[in-house]
Enzyme design. Structure first.
Site, PDB file in Angstrom:
ATOM      1  N   GLY A  16       2.716   4.959  -0.042  1.00 56.12           N
ATOM      2  CA  GLY A  16       1.821   4.856  -1.193  1.00 56.12           C
ATOM      3  C   GLY A  16       1.500   3.390  -1.435  1.00 56.12           C
ATOM      4  CB  ILE A  17      -0.943   1.729  -3.445  1.00 55.06           C
ATOM      5  CG1 ILE A  17      -1.405   0.295  -3.584  1.00 55.06           C
ATOM      6  CG2 ILE A  17      -1.028   2.480  -4.737  1.00 55.06           C
ATOM      7  CD1 ILE A  17      -2.797   0.179  -4.090  1.00 55.06           C
ATOM      8  CB  ALA A  59       6.138  -3.548  -6.108  1.00 54.91           C
ATOM      9  CB  ILE A  60       8.496   0.920  -4.371  1.00 55.96           C
ATOM     10  CG1 ILE A  60       9.227   0.456  -5.649  1.00 55.96           C
ATOM     11  CG2 ILE A  60       9.382   1.807  -3.503  1.00 55.96           C
ATOM     12  CD1 ILE A  60       9.672   1.539  -6.568  1.00 55.96           C
ATOM     13  CD  GLU A 115      -3.542   9.356  -0.717  1.00 55.55           C
ATOM     14  OE1 GLU A 115      -2.877  10.410  -0.638  1.00 55.55           O
ATOM     15  OE2 GLU A 115      -3.689   8.734  -1.776  1.00 55.55           O
ATOM     16  N   GLY A 133      -2.210  11.901  -3.088  1.00 57.13           N
ATOM     17  CA  GLY A 133      -1.716  12.598  -1.899  1.00 57.13           C
ATOM     18  C   GLY A 133      -0.221  12.821  -1.901  1.00 57.13           C
TER      19      GLY A 133
HETATM   20  N1  COA Z   1       8.896   6.122 -19.532  1.00 55.96           N
HETATM   21  C1  COA Z   1       8.196   5.160 -20.156  1.00 55.96           C
HETATM   22  N2  COA Z   1       7.438   4.242 -19.499  1.00 55.96           N
HETATM   23  C2  COA Z   1       7.411   4.330 -18.170  1.00 55.96           C
HETATM   24  C3  COA Z   1       8.134   5.289 -17.450  1.00 55.96           C
HETATM   25  C4  COA Z   1       8.913   6.218 -18.188  1.00 55.96           C
HETATM   26  N3  COA Z   1       9.615   7.153 -17.568  1.00 55.96           N
HETATM   27  N4  COA Z   1       7.940   5.118 -16.139  1.00 55.96           N
HETATM   28  C5  COA Z   1       7.120   4.071 -16.015  1.00 55.96           C
HETATM   29  N5  COA Z   1       6.799   3.585 -17.235  1.00 55.96           N
HETATM   30  C6  COA Z   1       5.948   2.442 -17.510  1.00 55.96           C
HETATM   31  C7  COA Z   1       6.415   1.221 -16.743  1.00 55.96           C
HETATM   32  O1  COA Z   1       7.381   0.478 -17.479  1.00 55.96           O
HETATM   33  C8  COA Z   1       5.118   0.463 -16.546  1.00 55.96           C
HETATM   34  O2  COA Z   1       4.804  -0.190 -17.783  1.00 55.96           O
HETATM   35  P1  COA Z   1       4.181  -1.688 -17.811  1.00 55.96           P
HETATM   36  O3  COA Z   1       2.858  -1.521 -17.121  1.00 55.96           O
HETATM   37  O4  COA Z   1       4.093  -1.984 -19.254  1.00 55.96           O
HETATM   38  O5  COA Z   1       5.150  -2.530 -17.033  1.00 55.96           O
HETATM   39  C9  COA Z   1       4.089   1.564 -16.385  1.00 55.96           C
HETATM   40  O6  COA Z   1       4.646   2.733 -16.973  1.00 55.96           O
HETATM   41  C10 COA Z   1       3.739   1.866 -14.912  1.00 55.96           C
HETATM   42  O7  COA Z   1       4.947   2.229 -14.231  1.00 55.96           O
HETATM   43  P2  COA Z   1       5.305   1.689 -12.787  1.00 55.96           P
HETATM   44  O8  COA Z   1       6.427   2.464 -12.282  1.00 55.96           O
HETATM   45  O9  COA Z   1       5.390   0.202 -12.790  1.00 55.96           O
HETATM   46  O10 COA Z   1       3.972   2.071 -12.000  1.00 55.96           O
HETATM   47  P3  COA Z   1       3.547   1.777 -10.513  1.00 55.96           P
HETATM   48  O11 COA Z   1       2.370   0.878 -10.550  1.00 55.96           O
HETATM   49  O12 COA Z   1       4.699   1.385  -9.640  1.00 55.96           O
HETATM   50  O13 COA Z   1       3.016   3.218 -10.044  1.00 55.96           O
HETATM   51  C11 COA Z   1       3.119   5.613  -9.987  1.00 55.96           C
HETATM   52  C12 COA Z   1       3.905   4.301 -10.010  1.00 55.96           C
HETATM   53  C13 COA Z   1       4.105   6.746  -9.940  1.00 55.96           C
HETATM   54  C14 COA Z   1       2.240   5.725 -11.237  1.00 55.96           C
HETATM   55  C15 COA Z   1       2.208   5.612  -8.698  1.00 55.96           C
HETATM   56  O14 COA Z   1       3.025   5.518  -7.561  1.00 55.96           O
HETATM   57  C16 COA Z   1       1.380   6.872  -8.609  1.00 55.96           C
HETATM   58  O15 COA Z   1       0.302   6.897  -9.140  1.00 55.96           O
HETATM   59  N6  COA Z   1       1.880   7.939  -7.932  1.00 55.96           N
HETATM   60  C17 COA Z   1       1.193   9.213  -7.841  1.00 55.96           C
HETATM   61  C18 COA Z   1       0.217   9.258  -6.711  1.00 55.96           C
HETATM   62  C19 COA Z   1       0.861   9.078  -5.373  1.00 55.96           C
HETATM   63  O16 COA Z   1       2.049   9.106  -5.197  1.00 55.96           O
HETATM   64  N7  COA Z   1       0.044   8.884  -4.367  1.00 55.96           N
HETATM   65  C20 COA Z   1       0.599   8.726  -3.021  1.00 55.96           C
HETATM   66  C21 COA Z   1      -0.276   8.192  -2.028  1.00 55.96           C
HETATM   67  S1  COA Z   1      -1.105   6.632  -2.450  1.00 55.96           S
END
Ligand code: COA
Length: 433
Positions: free
Chosen positions: A215-216, A218-219, A238, A336
């Site tokens: 995915g996209i 930092a992780i 994807e 995806g």
């Molecule tokens: N409760 C409260 N806040 C939460 C939270 C929770 N359980 N989990 C995350 N947050 C907050 C974070 O602190 C962060 O806040 P900030 O922007 O103020 O720092 C914000 O929500 C975003 O969370 P973060 O984990 O940093 O997001 P990310 O940019 O690493 O994206 C997903 C993570 C899950 C949103 C992203 O991977 C995604 O959209 N996944 C679904 C789609 C997918 O997997 N596609 C795969 C192929 S590309």
């Protein structure tokens, strides 16, 4: 060369081209790097000329003036994926959200679940045969252009000419707009120590010869940094960004051991820096296909040792994964994730990884919870989930009982939250028996 004559006849300014759209039309536009921003901005500028347009797309990366309050009655956005620029509009009710697996978005257009009058796309200039490439986004954008009644294209010299099933002939485009300008770039994210630990755990599950989807963010980027000592990795994903390109250049990703599309990186869209766009330009080792192919779990599963690495927001003690919502607030979309989770667990030697920091909101909340926050939708079900990773380790949930799953998840939760989770675990599994 006949196409050259018709090409010239189809060229309009953006203001002229958008007037070919009729009030009430359902529009689907390209997204991410390939968002046709010149056309979208022209619609916003000329909004008084339209009533009740609908605009559907996936990843918003650029200016989203089309969701501003003054577009009411003129255009309403229908998000198939939510991003920073459209999040407030969706949650405030000014825009809509349509849940859908990425693999099935092309089917929405093909089988008429979602009507599509106009496709707005952003393409490379035509080659000598008159074919334009969808460049950074083939995904649902090519299928949208194939099923729309009207196709309007921005032509941009900076758009890379990507190969694969990524072309449209100018005879299939109704109007063209010269929209040459540098593409938006996505810089590689800064990786924290927590993300590095998570990346290292993810990389520890990747064997030589595996095919990866990442995915996209930092992780996934952190995981890529720990793959430098692996051999002959492949990509069936994807999307890709600069991290994948760096591993190709380093000779780690060779695609040599892939069981389908040997020697090729397979992807449906990409986002990164100019270096990535130059790298994919006319590069026969990278093939782009629509999402109904790349993301089809029955295609993904044909990749031997398929490993998928995605992220999430919350996981409950049963292993239900929430990746798109915080409570009832829509943050993102399914994209995806489920396509690749399902495909990888079905693949011979496949592994599906969901990785996340153990806490969110600057350490105030645990992402591993006894019960999901009310209102949240489950993205990856407890039946599909396999590995969950945090900076505290790896929990393998497949084949485990509910009781075992909860215990394993507590072990990788942040220590500050383990006691309360253990109490919940004892209440569930011991008070009753
Ligand atoms: N409760 C409260 N806040 C939460 C939270 C929770 N359980 N989990 C995350 N947050 C907050 C974070 O602190 C962060 O806040 P900030 O922007 O103020 O720092 C914000 O929500 C975003 O969370 P973060 O984990 O940093 O997001 P990310 O940019 O690493 O994206 C997903 C993570 C899950 C949103 C992203 O991977 C995604 O959209 N996944 C679904 C789609 C997918 O997997 N596609 C795969 C192929 S590309």
């Amino acid at each position: 060369m006949e196409w050259k004559k018709t090409y010239k006849e189809k060229i309009l300014t953006a203001d002229e081209a958008i007037l070919k759209i009729k009030s009430g039309d359902k529009i689907v536009s390209g997204h991410a790097i390939a968002e046709p921003t010149v056309l979208l901005q022209a619609i916003v500028k000329n909004k008084e000329k339209f009533k009740n347009l609908e605009l559907a797309h996936m990843v918003p990366m650029q200016k989203c003036d089309y969701v501003s309050e003054n577009m009411k009655g003129r255009l309403r956005h229908n998000a198939i994926f939510v991003g920073a620029g459209t999040r407030d509009a969706v949650n405030d009710g000014r825009a809509d959200y349509t849940p859908c697996f990425f693999s099935e978005v092309p089917k929405l257009f093909k089988e008429g679940y979602m009507e599509i009058d106009t496709a707005l796309v952003h393409l490379s200039p035509p080659d000598k045969h008159g074919y334009c490439s969808f460049g950074a986004s083939v995904d649902y954008t090519k299928p949208a252009a194939e099923h729309a009644k009207l196709v309007i294209a921005e032509i941009n010299e900076y758009m890379p000419r990507t190969l694969g099933d990524s072309f449209i002939h100018v005879s299939k485009i109704d109007y063209l707009v010269d929209a040459t300008r540098p593409l938006v770039e996505l810089q590689p994210p800064k990786i924290t120590d927590i993300e590095k630990k998570i990346g290292k755990y993810c990389a520890s599950l990747v064997e030589d010869g595996s095919t990866l989807q990442l995915g996209i963010g930092a992780i996934p980027d952190a995981a890529l940094q720990f793959l430098t000592d692996k051999k002959d990795l492949g990509i069936h994903s994807e999307m890709i960004s600069d991290g994948v390109m760096n591993l190709v250049k380093a000779g780690v990703i060779t695609n040599k051991k892939k069981s389908i599309h040997k020697d090729k990186t397979i992807v449906n869209f990409l986002m990164g820096t100019r270096e990535l766009y130059d790298f994919v330009d006319d590069n026969p080792s990278i093939e782009m296909y629509p999402a109904n192919y790349t993301n089809d779990p029955t295609v993904i599963m044909k990749n031997y040792k398929m490993v998928t690495i995605n992220s999430c927001l919350q996981v409950d003690l049963m292993g239900q994964v929430v990746s798109e919502m915080i409570g009832d607030r829509q943050i993102s979309g399914v994209g995806g994730q489920v396509d690749f989770v399902r495909g990888s667990v079905m693949a011979e030697g496949g592994k599906s990884i969901i990785a996340m920091p153990s806490t969110a909101a600057r350490g105030k909340v645990s992402r591993i919870v006894a019960n999901l926050t009310e209102g949240a939708a489950v993205t990856t079900s407890r039946n599909d989930v396999q590995y969950i990773i945090t900076e505290y380790g790896i929990a393998e949930l497949k084949g485990k009982t509910l009781k075992q799953r909860a215990r394993l998840l507590i072990e990788i939760a942040h220590p500050d939250f383990r006691d309360s989770l253990v109490k919940e675990w004892e209440k569930r599994f011991f008070d009753k028996y």
